[in-house]
Design a protein around this motif. Structure first.
Motif, PDB file in Angstrom:
ATOM      1  N   ARG A 159       0.830  -1.206   0.000  1.00  0.00           N
ATOM      2  CA  ARG A 159       0.000   0.000   0.000  1.00  0.00           C
ATOM      3  C   ARG A 159       0.863   1.254   0.000  1.00  0.00           C
ATOM      4  N   MET A 160       2.116   1.126   0.455  1.00  0.00           N
ATOM      5  CA  MET A 160       3.066   2.242   0.480  1.00  0.00           C
ATOM      6  C   MET A 160       4.445   1.701   0.143  1.00  0.00           C
ATOM      7  N   TRP A 161       5.269   2.563  -0.388  1.00  0.00           N
ATOM      8  CA  TRP A 161       6.668   2.226  -0.638  1.00  0.00           C
ATOM      9  C   TRP A 161       7.535   3.090   0.257  1.00  0.00           C
ATOM     10  N   PRO A 162       8.580   2.498   0.803  1.00  0.00           N
ATOM     11  CA  PRO A 162       9.476   3.291   1.643  1.00  0.00           C
ATOM     12  C   PRO A 162      10.304   4.258   0.793  1.00  0.00           C
ATOM     13  N   GLY A 163      10.627   5.383   1.385  1.00  0.00           N
ATOM     14  CA  GLY A 163      11.539   6.324   0.734  1.00  0.00           C
ATOM     15  C   GLY A 163      12.968   5.817   0.830  1.00  0.00           C
ATOM     16  N   LYS A 164      13.884   6.563   0.285  1.00  0.00           N
ATOM     17  CA  LYS A 164      15.287   6.150   0.222  1.00  0.00           C
ATOM     18  C   LYS A 164      15.864   5.832   1.603  1.00  0.00           C
ATOM     19  N   GLU A 165      15.665   6.720   2.554  1.00  0.00           N
ATOM     20  CA  GLU A 165      16.231   6.522   3.894  1.00  0.00           C
ATOM     21  C   GLU A 165      15.678   5.256   4.548  1.00  0.00           C
ATOM     22  N   ARG A 166      14.378   5.054   4.452  1.00  0.00           N
ATOM     23  CA  ARG A 166      13.759   3.858   5.033  1.00  0.00           C
ATOM     24  C   ARG A 166      14.185   2.601   4.286  1.00  0.00           C
ATOM     25  N   MET A 167      14.314   2.717   2.960  1.00  0.00           N
ATOM     26  CA  MET A 167      14.726   1.551   2.178  1.00  0.00           C
ATOM     27  C   MET A 167      16.133   1.120   2.582  1.00  0.00           C
ATOM     28  N   GLU A 168      17.005   2.078   2.781  1.00  0.00           N
ATOM     29  CA  GLU A 168      18.361   1.752   3.236  1.00  0.00           C
ATOM     30  C   GLU A 168      18.317   1.045   4.591  1.00  0.00           C
ATOM     31  N   ALA A 169      17.426   1.500   5.471  1.00  0.00           N
ATOM     32  CA  ALA A 169      17.288   0.869   6.788  1.00  0.00           C
ATOM     33  C   ALA A 169      16.716  -0.542   6.662  1.00  0.00           C
ATOM     34  N   ILE A 170      15.764  -0.739   5.755  1.00  0.00           N
ATOM     35  CA  ILE A 170      15.185  -2.073   5.541  1.00  0.00           C
ATOM     36  C   ILE A 170      16.257  -3.026   5.027  1.00  0.00           C
ATOM     37  N   ILE A 171      17.036  -2.580   4.068  1.00  0.00           N
ATOM     38  CA  ILE A 171      18.121  -3.409   3.542  1.00  0.00           C
ATOM     39  C   ILE A 171      19.085  -3.786   4.664  1.00  0.00           C
TER      40      ILE A 171
END
Length: 72
Positions: free
Chosen positions: A40-52
């Motif tokens: 329903r949502m995609w993470p932004g760059k900062e959150r994506m880096e944290a998810i990785i």
């Protein structure tokens, strides 16, 4: 690997992954994690880096895209 699938994979000690704990580690609410898991949502760059980082590279930005067969 999709984030939702990552949560279904047990930890190395057999315990279940916690969306609340994961959310705290990456600086979002558990509701945001649910939104990411259900696309329903995609993470932004900062959150994506944290998810990785927090998934040990098992979930990447490409996993949020459903591009199977698009490059044919």
């Amino acid at each position: 690997m999709k984030l939702a699938d990552w949560f279904e994979t047990p930890n190395s000690d057999g315990s279940k992954k916690s969306k609340a704990a994961f959310a705290e580690k990456i600086g979002v609410t558990p509701q945001m994690i649910s939104a990411y898991c259900s696309d329903r949502m995609w993470p932004g760059k900062e959150r994506m880096e944290a998810i990785i980082r927090e998934t040990g590279g098992n979930v990447t930005a490409n996993d949020f895209l459903d591009l199977q067969g698009a490059a044919q």
